[in-house]
Design an enzyme around this catalytic site. Structure first.
Site, PDB file in Angstrom:
ATOM      1  N   HIS A 198      41.080  71.326  78.782  1.00  0.00           N
ATOM      2  CA  HIS A 198      40.464  72.546  78.254  1.00  0.00           C
ATOM      3  C   HIS A 198      40.728  72.617  76.749  1.00  0.00           C
ATOM      4  O   HIS A 198      41.842  72.366  76.306  1.00  0.00           O
ATOM      5  CB  HIS A 198      41.110  73.759  78.953  1.00  0.00           C
ATOM      6  CG  HIS A 198      40.448  75.062  78.654  1.00  0.00           C
ATOM      7  ND1 HIS A 198      40.599  75.723  77.453  1.00  0.00           N
ATOM      8  CD2 HIS A 198      39.625  75.837  79.406  1.00  0.00           C
ATOM      9  CE1 HIS A 198      39.900  76.853  77.489  1.00  0.00           C
ATOM     10  NE2 HIS A 198      39.296  76.941  78.663  1.00  0.00           N
ATOM     11  N   CYS A 236      34.282  74.495  77.295  1.00  0.00           N
ATOM     12  CA  CYS A 236      34.459  75.956  77.299  1.00  0.00           C
ATOM     13  C   CYS A 236      33.707  76.509  76.092  1.00  0.00           C
ATOM     14  O   CYS A 236      34.140  76.351  74.947  1.00  0.00           O
ATOM     15  CB  CYS A 236      35.941  76.330  77.250  1.00  0.00           C
ATOM     16  SG  CYS A 236      36.171  78.120  77.198  1.00  0.00           S
ATOM     17  N   HIS A 263      33.135  76.122  81.476  1.00  0.00           N
ATOM     18  CA  HIS A 263      33.411  77.558  81.367  1.00  0.00           C
ATOM     19  C   HIS A 263      32.326  78.108  80.453  1.00  0.00           C
ATOM     20  O   HIS A 263      32.216  77.674  79.310  1.00  0.00           O
ATOM     21  CB  HIS A 263      34.744  77.807  80.652  1.00  0.00           C
ATOM     22  CG  HIS A 263      35.955  77.486  81.468  1.00  0.00           C
ATOM     23  ND1 HIS A 263      37.232  77.706  80.998  1.00  0.00           N
ATOM     24  CD2 HIS A 263      36.100  77.001  82.714  1.00  0.00           C
ATOM     25  CE1 HIS A 263      38.108  77.353  81.919  1.00  0.00           C
ATOM     26  NE2 HIS A 263      37.451  76.916  82.975  1.00  0.00           N
ATOM     27  N   ASP A 308      33.752  82.415  83.514  1.00  0.00           N
ATOM     28  CA  ASP A 308      34.939  82.558  82.682  1.00  0.00           C
ATOM     29  C   ASP A 308      35.343  84.027  82.579  1.00  0.00           C
ATOM     30  O   ASP A 308      35.584  84.636  83.599  1.00  0.00           O
ATOM     31  CB  ASP A 308      34.699  81.905  81.313  1.00  0.00           C
ATOM     32  CG  ASP A 308      35.990  81.410  80.681  1.00  0.00           C
ATOM     33  OD1 ASP A 308      37.042  81.469  81.324  1.00  0.00           O
ATOM     34  OD2 ASP A 308      35.949  80.945  79.526  1.00  0.00           O
ATOM     35  N   HIS A 309      35.383  84.598  81.401  1.00  0.00           N
ATOM     36  CA  HIS A 309      35.853  85.988  81.275  1.00  0.00           C
ATOM     37  C   HIS A 309      34.687  86.971  81.344  1.00  0.00           C
ATOM     38  O   HIS A 309      33.540  86.591  81.141  1.00  0.00           O
ATOM     39  CB  HIS A 309      36.527  86.210  79.921  1.00  0.00           C
ATOM     40  CG  HIS A 309      37.608  85.233  79.626  1.00  0.00           C
ATOM     41  ND1 HIS A 309      38.154  85.069  78.390  1.00  0.00           N
ATOM     42  CD2 HIS A 309      38.250  84.351  80.428  1.00  0.00           C
ATOM     43  CE1 HIS A 309      39.085  84.141  78.430  1.00  0.00           C
ATOM     44  NE2 HIS A 309      39.161  83.686  79.659  1.00  0.00           N
ATOM     45  N   TYR A 322      39.464  89.287  83.501  1.00  0.00           N
ATOM     46  CA  TYR A 322      39.194  88.773  84.853  1.00  0.00           C
ATOM     47  C   TYR A 322      38.883  89.844  85.892  1.00  0.00           C
ATOM     48  O   TYR A 322      39.238  89.716  87.048  1.00  0.00           O
ATOM     49  CB  TYR A 322      40.346  87.878  85.310  1.00  0.00           C
ATOM     50  CG  TYR A 322      40.271  86.505  84.670  1.00  0.00           C
ATOM     51  CD1 TYR A 322      39.402  85.541  85.162  1.00  0.00           C
ATOM     52  CD2 TYR A 322      41.037  86.185  83.553  1.00  0.00           C
ATOM     53  CE1 TYR A 322      39.302  84.295  84.569  1.00  0.00           C
ATOM     54  CE2 TYR A 322      40.943  84.934  82.947  1.00  0.00           C
ATOM     55  CZ  TYR A 322      40.074  84.002  83.473  1.00  0.00           C
ATOM     56  OH  TYR A 322      39.969  82.766  82.887  1.00  0.00           O
TER      57      TYR A 322
HETATM   58  C1  DNO Z   1      41.392  81.507  79.985  1.00  0.00           C
HETATM   59  C2  DNO Z   1      41.360  80.181  80.529  1.00  0.00           C
HETATM   60  C3  DNO Z   1      42.527  79.354  80.071  1.00  0.00           C
HETATM   61  C4  DNO Z   1      42.566  78.120  80.837  1.00  0.00           C
HETATM   62  C5  DNO Z   1      43.643  77.201  80.494  1.00  0.00           C
HETATM   63  C6  DNO Z   1      43.244  75.857  80.987  1.00  0.00           C
HETATM   64  O1  DNO Z   1      40.958  82.391  80.575  1.00  0.00           O
HETATM   65  O2  DNO Z   1      40.166  79.570  80.351  1.00  0.00           O
HETATM   66  O3  DNO Z   1      43.683  80.038  80.370  1.00  0.00           O
HETATM   67  O4  DNO Z   1      42.752  78.427  82.156  1.00  0.00           O
HETATM   68  O5  DNO Z   1      43.894  77.181  79.166  1.00  0.00           O
HETATM   69  O6  DNO Z   1      44.324  75.070  81.065  1.00  0.00           O
END
Ligand code: DNO
Length: 354
Positions: A198, A236, A263, A308-309, A322
């Site tokens: 990531h 991401c 993501h 993702d968020h 989340y």
């Molecule tokens: C945030 C996530 C990160 C991700 C880590 C991957 O929401 O995308 O915390 O889980 O960095 O290792």
């Protein structure tokens, strides 16, 4: 491309049953949250997690993340035993039948924000980051007030770690990542577990720490460290897209063959090292989400994707970024984009244009 959503286990205020009610939701991204960093993740615990998710009629597609011990990132003498433990966890994932591992190589802090309640005019709120506000964070109190996620450090432990990282260069961090991957990738191949690093979030140094997975060249460099499809990337959009220097379409075209996980969320970049998260559709932020999805579809990406968020909306209380509601809206938007992008990709394919 299939839709997944992150679930933080039994303590997550969002139950699996609700995730399942999001139309088109197929998989879950999860982890074991009670294992100290650096220790082996037991096969049975992984199998139990998978079983619990399958009982809810979903499938466990991705582990995100098995944290990497700081000794590995710092290249300390005890790194070999920590890497052995990591390899064992990866083998155990394979035995439990979990095919993908998302991980990161960020020093000390995982993803970082300076405000967990950036307000919008409509009464919703989201996460934001401003480089200036970072300096207002008092690290002498430890990391417990920060969204440091994997682990909160006490003041002394944090101080020692920060000093250790400040003494190593980005070049040494790269060497340490290469050392780690040279040992873990063969095990991942054997276990049938694809890795997906990531990007650092945000994609620049914070607190003077050497962050390395920050741009297109870094992603290309990671996949060049060990040449294997198991040594892959998490694309991401929100992390990379927080920097105006990152051109997402160009990045996808360059590293598409090694994108193992996506993501997909939007960010509004409001200045240099300054951004806030926002609703997923392109018009609300700085990222051209349609171009991202189209480029993924045209390059034949077939793996998992998660919204993702999300913002906090409709009065939901929950884990920052989340909540269920806005991530669910994001998942629906992404499925609309996907439908159009796949339709277009099929047409281009038929015409022999891609
Ligand atoms: C945030 C996530 C990160 C991700 C880590 C991957 O929401 O995308 O915390 O889980 O960095 O290792």
């Amino acid at each position: 491309m299939y839709m997944t959503m992150r679930w933080f286990g039994a303590d997550d205020p969002v139950p699996l049953e609700h995730i399942r009610q999001v139309p088109g939701m197929e998989g879950v991204v999860s982890a074991l949250y009670d294992i100290p960093v650096g220790e082996v993740w037991p096969r049975d615990a992984l199998a139990d997690l998978k079983g619990e998710i399958e009982d809810a009629k979903l499938s466990l597609e991705v582990i995100e993340s098995i944290p990497i011990h700081d000794s590995i990132k710092l290249g300390r003498p005890d790194r070999d035993e920590r890497i052995d433990a990591y390899c064992q966890s990866v083998s155990n994932m394979g035995e439990a039948g979990i095919p993908l591992l998302c991980y990161n190589f960020m020093p000390v802090f995982d993803w970082t924000r300076t405000n967990l309640k950036h307000p919008f005019k409509d009464g919703s709120h989201a996460l934001s980051f401003s480089y200036e506000n970072l300096s207002e964070i008092d690290l002498s109190k430890g990391s417990k007030d920060l969204p440091g996620w994997a682990k909160a450090y006490g003041p002394e432990e944090l101080d020692a770690l920060l000093n250790a990282y400040r003494q190593i260069s980005r070049g040494q961090m790269w060497d340490n990542l290469a050392y780690f991957l040279e040992r873990v990738v063969p095990v991942a191949e054997e276990a049938g577990v694809h890795l997906a690093i990531h990007p650092d979030d945000p994609p620049w140094s914070i607190f003077g720490l050497p962050r390395i997975i920050v741009d297109e060249d870094a992603l290309a460099k990671v996949i060049g460290l060990v040449d294997s499809p198991y040594n892959g990337l998490t694309l991401c959009t929100g992390s990379l897209g927080a920097s105006r220097n990152n051109h997402l379409v160009r990045i996808i075209k360059r590293v598409a063959h090694r994108i193992n996980f996506v993501h997909m969320r939007n960010v509004q970049v409001t200045g240099h090292k300054h951004f806030h998260e926002c609703p997923h559709p392109s018009r609300f932020g700085s990222i051209d989400m349609l171009s991202v999805m189209t480029t993924l579809a045209n390059s034949g990406y077939t793996g998992p994707i998660r919204p993702d968020h999300g913002r906090m909306i409709w009065g939901e209380q929950g884990r920052p970024g989340y909540g269920l509601f806005d991530r669910a809206l994001g998942a629906m938007y992404l499925q609309g984009l996907r439908e159009a992008a796949m339709f277009n990709a099929r047409r281009l394919n038929a015409e022999g244009q891609i």
